[in-house]
Enzyme design. Structure first.
Site, PDB file in Angstrom:
ATOM      1  N   ASP A 171      -7.018 -26.133  14.695  1.00 36.09           N
ATOM      2  CA  ASP A 171      -7.561 -24.826  14.289  1.00 36.09           C
ATOM      3  C   ASP A 171      -8.222 -24.160  15.491  1.00 36.09           C
ATOM      4  O   ASP A 171      -8.727 -23.045  15.359  1.00 36.09           O
ATOM      5  CB  ASP A 171      -8.642 -25.018  13.209  1.00 36.09           C
ATOM      6  CG  ASP A 171      -9.826 -25.759  13.783  1.00 36.09           C
ATOM      7  OD1 ASP A 171      -9.621 -26.861  14.342  1.00 36.09           O
ATOM      8  OD2 ASP A 171     -10.958 -25.248  13.742  1.00 36.09           O
ATOM      9  N   GLU A 176       0.105 -41.571  15.483  1.00 31.87           N
ATOM     10  CA  GLU A 176      -0.895 -40.500  15.481  1.00 31.87           C
ATOM     11  C   GLU A 176      -2.108 -40.991  16.267  1.00 31.87           C
ATOM     12  O   GLU A 176      -2.617 -42.089  16.006  1.00 31.87           O
ATOM     13  CB  GLU A 176      -1.325 -40.136  14.055  1.00 31.87           C
ATOM     14  CG  GLU A 176      -2.321 -38.976  14.027  1.00 31.87           C
ATOM     15  CD  GLU A 176      -2.875 -38.643  12.634  1.00 31.87           C
ATOM     16  OE1 GLU A 176      -3.397 -37.541  12.467  1.00 31.87           O
ATOM     17  OE2 GLU A 176      -2.796 -39.504  11.731  1.00 31.87           O
ATOM     18  N   GLU A 182      -7.432 -30.330   8.450  1.00 33.75           N
ATOM     19  CA  GLU A 182      -6.592 -29.155   8.155  1.00 33.75           C
ATOM     20  C   GLU A 182      -6.961 -28.572   6.793  1.00 33.75           C
ATOM     21  O   GLU A 182      -7.110 -27.352   6.648  1.00 33.75           O
ATOM     22  CB  GLU A 182      -5.117 -29.589   8.181  1.00 33.75           C
ATOM     23  CG  GLU A 182      -4.120 -28.466   7.984  1.00 33.75           C
ATOM     24  CD  GLU A 182      -2.684 -28.939   8.208  1.00 33.75           C
ATOM     25  OE1 GLU A 182      -2.487 -30.108   8.592  1.00 33.75           O
ATOM     26  OE2 GLU A 182      -1.771 -28.133   7.993  1.00 33.75           O
ATOM     27  N   ASP A 187     -10.371 -33.781  19.146  1.00 33.45           N
ATOM     28  CA  ASP A 187     -11.663 -33.247  19.603  1.00 33.45           C
ATOM     29  C   ASP A 187     -11.416 -32.234  20.732  1.00 33.45           C
ATOM     30  O   ASP A 187     -10.713 -32.537  21.686  1.00 33.45           O
ATOM     31  CB  ASP A 187     -12.547 -34.400  20.094  1.00 33.45           C
ATOM     32  CG  ASP A 187     -12.857 -35.378  18.965  1.00 33.45           C
ATOM     33  OD1 ASP A 187     -12.996 -34.924  17.819  1.00 33.45           O
ATOM     34  OD2 ASP A 187     -12.931 -36.596  19.228  1.00 33.45           O
ATOM     35  N   LYS A 241     -16.302 -28.012  26.951  1.00 31.95           N
ATOM     36  CA  LYS A 241     -16.893 -27.800  28.282  1.00 31.95           C
ATOM     37  C   LYS A 241     -15.865 -28.130  29.374  1.00 31.95           C
ATOM     38  O   LYS A 241     -15.175 -29.150  29.285  1.00 31.95           O
ATOM     39  CB  LYS A 241     -18.116 -28.708  28.464  1.00 31.95           C
ATOM     40  CG  LYS A 241     -19.263 -28.305  27.569  1.00 31.95           C
ATOM     41  CD  LYS A 241     -20.492 -29.139  27.833  1.00 31.95           C
ATOM     42  CE  LYS A 241     -21.606 -28.665  26.911  1.00 31.95           C
ATOM     43  NZ  LYS A 241     -22.463 -29.735  26.451  1.00 31.95           N
ATOM     44  N   GLU A 276      -7.122 -45.215  15.691  1.00 35.00           N
ATOM     45  CA  GLU A 276      -8.422 -44.591  15.415  1.00 35.00           C
ATOM     46  C   GLU A 276      -9.512 -45.470  16.023  1.00 35.00           C
ATOM     47  O   GLU A 276      -9.596 -46.656  15.710  1.00 35.00           O
ATOM     48  CB  GLU A 276      -8.610 -44.435  13.897  1.00 35.00           C
ATOM     49  CG  GLU A 276      -9.985 -44.019  13.445  1.00 35.00           C
ATOM     50  CD  GLU A 276     -10.532 -42.762  14.124  1.00 35.00           C
ATOM     51  OE1 GLU A 276      -9.863 -41.725  14.099  1.00 35.00           O
ATOM     52  OE2 GLU A 276     -11.621 -42.846  14.707  1.00 35.00           O
TER      53      GLU A 276
HETATM   54  N1  SAM Z   1      -6.689 -36.396  12.724  1.00 32.09           N
HETATM   55  C1  SAM Z   1      -7.730 -36.336  11.716  1.00 32.09           C
HETATM   56  C2  SAM Z   1      -7.631 -35.037  10.947  1.00 32.09           C
HETATM   57  O1  SAM Z   1      -6.935 -34.121  11.407  1.00 32.09           O
HETATM   58  O2  SAM Z   1      -8.247 -34.939   9.868  1.00 32.09           O
HETATM   59  C3  SAM Z   1      -9.122 -36.540  12.331  1.00 32.09           C
HETATM   60  C4  SAM Z   1      -9.558 -35.485  13.302  1.00 32.09           C
HETATM   61  S1  SAM Z   1     -11.157 -35.866  14.035  1.00 32.09           S
HETATM   62  C5  SAM Z   1     -11.672 -34.353  14.709  1.00 32.09           C
HETATM   63  C6  SAM Z   1     -10.696 -36.745  15.499  1.00 32.09           C
HETATM   64  C7  SAM Z   1     -10.573 -38.256  15.301  1.00 32.09           C
HETATM   65  O3  SAM Z   1     -10.051 -38.815  16.490  1.00 32.09           O
HETATM   66  C8  SAM Z   1     -11.890 -38.953  15.005  1.00 32.09           C
HETATM   67  O4  SAM Z   1     -11.755 -39.787  13.876  1.00 32.09           O
HETATM   68  C9  SAM Z   1     -12.149 -39.768  16.285  1.00 32.09           C
HETATM   69  O5  SAM Z   1     -12.855 -40.972  16.010  1.00 32.09           O
HETATM   70  C10 SAM Z   1     -10.730 -40.020  16.770  1.00 32.09           C
HETATM   71  N2  SAM Z   1     -10.608 -40.254  18.211  1.00 32.09           N
HETATM   72  C11 SAM Z   1     -11.141 -39.496  19.198  1.00 32.09           C
HETATM   73  N3  SAM Z   1     -10.814 -40.000  20.403  1.00 32.09           N
HETATM   74  C12 SAM Z   1     -10.043 -41.090  20.170  1.00 32.09           C
HETATM   75  C13 SAM Z   1      -9.424 -42.047  21.025  1.00 32.09           C
HETATM   76  N4  SAM Z   1      -9.544 -41.988  22.350  1.00 32.09           N
HETATM   77  N5  SAM Z   1      -8.708 -43.050  20.464  1.00 32.09           N
HETATM   78  C14 SAM Z   1      -8.603 -43.130  19.112  1.00 32.09           C
HETATM   79  N6  SAM Z   1      -9.196 -42.267  18.243  1.00 32.09           N
HETATM   80  C15 SAM Z   1      -9.907 -41.258  18.773  1.00 32.09           C
END
Ligand code: SAM
Length: 211
Positions: free
Chosen positions: A154, A44, A194, A118, A122, A69
């Site tokens: 979402d 993941e 989610e 994320d 933009k 992460e």
């Molecule tokens: N997957 C989880 C969930 O659905 O509850 C977390 C979603 S959160 C919006 C996105 C996560 O991805 C954050 O914890 C962020 O630190 C991590 N993240 C973003 N870009 C990343 C990257 N390039 N490598 C590893 N983690 C990343």
């Protein structure tokens, strides 16, 4: 994602290097020798606090899971969940998944999960979206030929963008679910995001695609 400041995170990670594996690139092509069971490996990207992977690891002892992460304080929460759960088929990497080919060799992975990535709304940030074509190029290398990319979000705009991106890359779309929670699926493991969005009544989308 909100993060608590955890000054003891470095010590915690040092004590738990059997769960949060340091220097992931040293294990490129060798992940099976850590799990020692030959089971397929699912990863993941952006694991957050680990709810999804701990749930999946419990539900699927026949699969090995690796969560990546980038945030140290967030991965500490995920590691705490792994410790509490006692699952042995789940490892974590505190790494930036900018290029998965640095950590995994060709065909090493069976499934990649992207959960509530994320959205980078933009246009000038398009290249940061985890479903942008340069990421798909990496996924294609590390996934085995039958490997899957399973994506939940979402965010309608990101979902539509991603479907187009998969299609333009020549991927096969095996599932496009426009309302994942419309029918109760006891096998769907919910992520933290989610749960939060579904509780607010937001629709959850899911796709499954292969190369
Ligand atoms: N997957 C989880 C969930 O659905 O509850 C977390 C979603 S959160 C919006 C996105 C996560 O991805 C954050 O914890 C962020 O630190 C991590 N993240 C973003 N870009 C990343 C990257 N390039 N490598 C590893 N983690 C990343």
């Amino acid at each position: 994602m909100r993060q608590r400041h955890k000054p003891w995170a470095d010590d915690f990670l040092k004590e738990n290097e059997h769960i949060v594996i340091p220097n992931a690139i040293d294990n490129k092509g060798e992940w099976q020798s850590i799990f020692k069971n030959g089971h397929p490996i699912h990863i993941e990207v952006g694991t957050g606090k680990g709810q999804f992977l701990v749930g999946m690891a419990r539900q699927h002892p026949e699969i090995n899971f690796i969560g990546i992460e980038v945030s140290k304080s967030v991965i500490v929460s995920a590691a705490e969940k792994v410790l509490d759960s006692g699952v042995e088929n789940l490892l974590l990497l505190n790494e930036d998944a900018a290029d998965l080919r640095e950590m995994f060799t060709e065909n090493e992975i069976a499934t990649i999960y992207l959960n509530f990535s994320d959205p980078w709304p933009k246009n000038r940030h398009e290249k940061r979206r985890l479903t942008y074509r340069t990421f798909l190029e990496q996924y294609k290398v590390v996934l085995d030929p039958k490997g899957k990319v399973i994506f939940k979000t979402d965010n309608r705009e990101l979902f539509e963008y991603s479907l187009v991106s998969f299609n333009e890359f020549g991927m096969k779309l095996e599932e496009v679910n426009l309302d994942l929670h419309a029918i109760e699926d006891p096998l769907n493991v919910m992520t933290e995001y989610e749960e939060k969005f579904a509780a607010k009544g937001q629709v959850i989308y899911r796709s499954r695609a292969s190369f």
